[in-house]
Design an enzyme around this catalytic site. Structure first.
Site, PDB file in Angstrom:
ATOM      1  N   HIS A 169      18.977 -27.190  72.096  1.00  0.00           N
ATOM      2  CA  HIS A 169      17.948 -27.015  71.076  1.00  0.00           C
ATOM      3  C   HIS A 169      16.543 -26.850  71.662  1.00  0.00           C
ATOM      4  CE1 HIS A 169      21.196 -28.040  68.429  1.00  0.00           C
ATOM      5  NE2 HIS A 169      20.443 -28.090  67.351  1.00  0.00           N
ATOM      6  N   LYS A 190      17.644 -36.198  58.832  1.00  0.00           N
ATOM      7  CA  LYS A 190      16.418 -35.567  59.340  1.00  0.00           C
ATOM      8  C   LYS A 190      15.951 -34.547  58.319  1.00  0.00           C
ATOM      9  CE  LYS A 190      16.773 -35.853  64.359  1.00  0.00           C
ATOM     10  NZ  LYS A 190      16.902 -35.076  65.604  1.00  0.00           N
ATOM     11  N   ASN A 204      21.078 -32.538  70.225  1.00  0.00           N
ATOM     12  CA  ASN A 204      20.169 -31.410  70.435  1.00  0.00           C
ATOM     13  C   ASN A 204      20.513 -30.595  71.671  1.00  0.00           C
ATOM     14  OD1 ASN A 204      18.507 -31.682  68.184  1.00  0.00           O
ATOM     15  ND2 ASN A 204      17.419 -33.387  69.145  1.00  0.00           N
TER      16      ASN A 204
HETATM   17  P1  NAD Z   1      19.524 -21.218  55.962  1.00  0.00           P
HETATM   18  O1  NAD Z   1      19.245 -22.379  55.153  1.00  0.00           O
HETATM   19  O2  NAD Z   1      18.420 -20.259  56.230  1.00  0.00           O
HETATM   20  O3  NAD Z   1      20.751 -20.425  55.319  1.00  0.00           O
HETATM   21  C1  NAD Z   1      21.191 -19.260  55.935  1.00  0.00           C
HETATM   22  C2  NAD Z   1      21.216 -18.065  54.952  1.00  0.00           C
HETATM   23  O4  NAD Z   1      22.386 -18.143  54.155  1.00  0.00           O
HETATM   24  C3  NAD Z   1      20.040 -18.030  54.000  1.00  0.00           C
HETATM   25  O5  NAD Z   1      19.692 -16.703  53.763  1.00  0.00           O
HETATM   26  C4  NAD Z   1      20.625 -18.648  52.739  1.00  0.00           C
HETATM   27  O6  NAD Z   1      19.952 -18.267  51.588  1.00  0.00           O
HETATM   28  C5  NAD Z   1      22.016 -18.113  52.773  1.00  0.00           C
HETATM   29  N1  NAD Z   1      23.044 -18.881  52.098  1.00  0.00           N
HETATM   30  C6  NAD Z   1      23.172 -20.213  52.072  1.00  0.00           C
HETATM   31  N2  NAD Z   1      24.336 -20.547  51.519  1.00  0.00           N
HETATM   32  C7  NAD Z   1      24.943 -19.395  51.157  1.00  0.00           C
HETATM   33  C8  NAD Z   1      26.184 -19.092  50.566  1.00  0.00           C
HETATM   34  N3  NAD Z   1      27.073 -20.030  50.261  1.00  0.00           N
HETATM   35  N4  NAD Z   1      26.475 -17.803  50.317  1.00  0.00           N
HETATM   36  C9  NAD Z   1      25.585 -16.819  50.670  1.00  0.00           C
HETATM   37  N5  NAD Z   1      24.434 -17.040  51.280  1.00  0.00           N
HETATM   38  C10 NAD Z   1      24.114 -18.324  51.525  1.00  0.00           C
HETATM   39  O7  NAD Z   1      20.090 -21.611  57.419  1.00  0.00           O
HETATM   40  P2  NAD Z   1      21.104 -22.731  57.918  1.00  0.00           P
HETATM   41  O8  NAD Z   1      21.741 -22.135  59.103  1.00  0.00           O
HETATM   42  O9  NAD Z   1      21.942 -23.260  56.833  1.00  0.00           O
HETATM   43  O10 NAD Z   1      20.134 -23.898  58.380  1.00  0.00           O
HETATM   44  C11 NAD Z   1      19.190 -23.685  59.401  1.00  0.00           C
HETATM   45  C12 NAD Z   1      18.065 -24.662  59.221  1.00  0.00           C
HETATM   46  O11 NAD Z   1      18.563 -25.985  59.325  1.00  0.00           O
HETATM   47  C13 NAD Z   1      16.972 -24.531  60.256  1.00  0.00           C
HETATM   48  O12 NAD Z   1      15.735 -24.645  59.642  1.00  0.00           O
HETATM   49  C14 NAD Z   1      17.210 -25.705  61.170  1.00  0.00           C
HETATM   50  O13 NAD Z   1      16.045 -26.145  61.816  1.00  0.00           O
HETATM   51  C15 NAD Z   1      17.730 -26.723  60.204  1.00  0.00           C
HETATM   52  N6  NAD Z   1      18.531 -27.781  60.814  1.00  0.00           N
HETATM   53  C16 NAD Z   1      18.241 -29.051  60.471  1.00  0.00           C
HETATM   54  C17 NAD Z   1      18.990 -30.078  60.981  1.00  0.00           C
HETATM   55  C18 NAD Z   1      18.726 -31.482  60.535  1.00  0.00           C
HETATM   56  O14 NAD Z   1      19.298 -32.412  61.126  1.00  0.00           O
HETATM   57  N7  NAD Z   1      17.942 -31.696  59.500  1.00  0.00           N
HETATM   58  C19 NAD Z   1      20.053 -29.819  61.851  1.00  0.00           C
HETATM   59  C20 NAD Z   1      20.325 -28.485  62.170  1.00  0.00           C
HETATM   60  C21 NAD Z   1      19.558 -27.479  61.633  1.00  0.00           C
HETATM   61  N1  GLY Z   2      20.521 -31.907  64.432  1.00  0.00           N
HETATM   62  C1  GLY Z   2      20.147 -32.974  65.293  1.00  0.00           C
HETATM   63  C2  GLY Z   2      20.104 -34.299  64.611  1.00  0.00           C
HETATM   64  O1  GLY Z   2      20.414 -34.428  63.461  1.00  0.00           O
HETATM   65  O2  GLY Z   2      19.753 -35.250  65.229  1.00  0.00           O
END
Ligand code: NAD
Ligand code: GLY
Length: 361
Positions: free
Chosen positions: A250, A145, A247
């Site tokens: 979610h 996704k 989800n």
């Molecule tokens: P993020 O990408 O914002 O990262 C969190 C924070 O940690 C940011 O400030 C980033 O710069 C920092 N960071 C990343 N790696 C680091 C490291 N190793 N050391 C220090 N800092 C670091 O947030 P997240 O929680 O990784 O991802 C959340 C996003 O993912 C949301 O937009 C959510 O909608 C999306 N998401 C997508 C799916 C999918 O299936 N595509 C599933 C779940 C979540």
């Molecule tokens: N995070 C929900 C999905 O990948 O379907």
């Protein structure tokens, strides 16, 4: 390099490996088989690039491939079409052709944005995920996704687009802020709730070690989470049904993120509070025992996660924001609820009055 686990996600010609281990970023031999063509763009952000970009650049140098990098601003508020345009501008200006590789180095925001850009640039180019947060390793980097937010709804613009591989380097947790580790644990706990009661019990037994950053335990948590996600995605890649169980929490969580303003509540924090709301509604429906709520709240709290939504969000605001959810059909909000601990299902068949009670509880 120390590959602790390698597992596969089987989607026929779109199958790919997920490598989980330590010191994997920067390992040319791991990346090389998954590069296509002669050029690559590494997409990262202002927090991750200073920490890890050089390692990946060195690996690409060893692979003898022309490379560029783009550093996005850090934050959910930059998960926008403007960021997509900046990636595509650079790809065009630097004359990357349709055999180039886009590499996402960062958390879920970078992965979702870079993946979406890869999926539409010249109708789709090669894509590699290098997730550096716990949340992105256990969830967003796996399953294909991709997308960005719209001011009216989260993840409303996007595509299904599988990477060539996922390189999950658990050494990157060494620099991860504690709040972000907790946010990732929300998604890990989700897998126990929706699919695997034994894994939930394992988490109860090992939460203190996970919170303390024990690498063996974290690698095991990433492995089991990715295994569960892979098995679900293999059965329902484009979310015709089963995949929606991923989800849990979610629909409530996205509403919290949207109403509170992107970036104020972390995605994992909003999901944690949302899962408790989904459990609450499942109890009101008479489907599960109150003990599931008690165990879930205790586990989430040990992971330093919120277990209720912000008090300032009214039921009307919740309903309004939830109506934009992608699971809504003809205005009816579908929810992921629990039939028992370890088994979730998607339904529009719940009492509206009971939902209102959950929202105002
Ligand atoms: P993020 O990408 O914002 O990262 C969190 C924070 O940690 C940011 O400030 C980033 O710069 C920092 N960071 C990343 N790696 C680091 C490291 N190793 N050391 C220090 N800092 C670091 O947030 P997240 O929680 O990784 O991802 C959340 C996003 O993912 C949301 O937009 C959510 O909608 C999306 N998401 C997508 C799916 C999918 O299936 N595509 C599933 C779940 C979540
Ligand atoms: N995070 C929900 C999905 O990948 O379907």
């Amino acid at each position: 390099m120390n590959i602790i686990h390698k597992l596969g996600l089987d989607l026929g010609e779109r199958s790919y490996p997920i490598y989980i281990g330590s010191d994997l970023l920067g390992q040319a031999e791991l990346i090389r088989p998954h590069l296509h063509g002669s050029s690559a763009l590494i997409v990262s952000n202002t927090s991750v690039a200073p920490l890890y970009l050089a390692r990946v650049q060195q690996a690409l140098e060893a692979c003898d491939i022309r490379q560029d990098h783009l550093t996005l601003e850090d934050g959910e508020q930059f998960k926008t079409m403007a960021s997509i345009e900046s990636i595509i501008d650079l790809l065009l200006r630097q004359r990357h052709d349709r055999r180039c590789t886009v590499i996402a180095l960062g958390g879920g925001v970078v992965g979702d944005v870079a993946g979406f850009a890869a999926s539409i640039y010249q109708r789709g180019v090669n894509f590699i995920q290098m997730p550096t947060t716990l949340l992105s390793q256990v969830d967003s980097s796996v399953g294909g996704k991709t997308g960005v937010n719209h001011p009216l709804g989260k993840n409303m613009i996007g595509s299904f687009y599988q990477p060539q591989c996922v390189i999950a380097d658990i050494s990157s947790f060494a620099t991860l802020p504690a709040r972000e580790l907790s946010a990732g644990l929300a998604e890990v706990i989700k897998y126990g709730l929706i699919y695997d009661a034994e894994f939930f019990t394992w988490l109860e037994q090992n939460m203190d070690g996970l919170m303390a950053g024990d690498t063996d335990l974290l690698a095991q948590a990433v492995l089991v989470s990715c295994q569960i996600k892979a098995r679900v995605v293999e059965q329902d890649e484009r979310e015709a049904g089963l995949r929606a169980i991923l989800n849990l929490g979610h629909t409530f969580g996205h509403a919290i993120e949207t109403v509170m303003g992107y970036g104020n509540w972390l995605h994992g924090e909003a999901v944690a509070a949302g899962m408790v709301m989904a459990i609450d509604l499942s109890i009101r429906q008479g489907w599960i025992e109150d003990s599931v709520r008690q165990r879930s709240i205790a586990l989430l709290q040990r992971a330093a996660l919120p277990v209720e939504p912000p008090a300032e969000i009214s039921s009307e605001q919740f309903l309004d924001a939830m109506a934009v959810d992608k699971k809504a059909v003809d205005g009816k909000i579908k929810l992921v609820l629990l039939r028992k601990l370890g088994e979730a299902f998607v339904t529009g068949d719940y009492g509206h009055e009971l939902l209102l009670q959950t929202l105002s509880a």
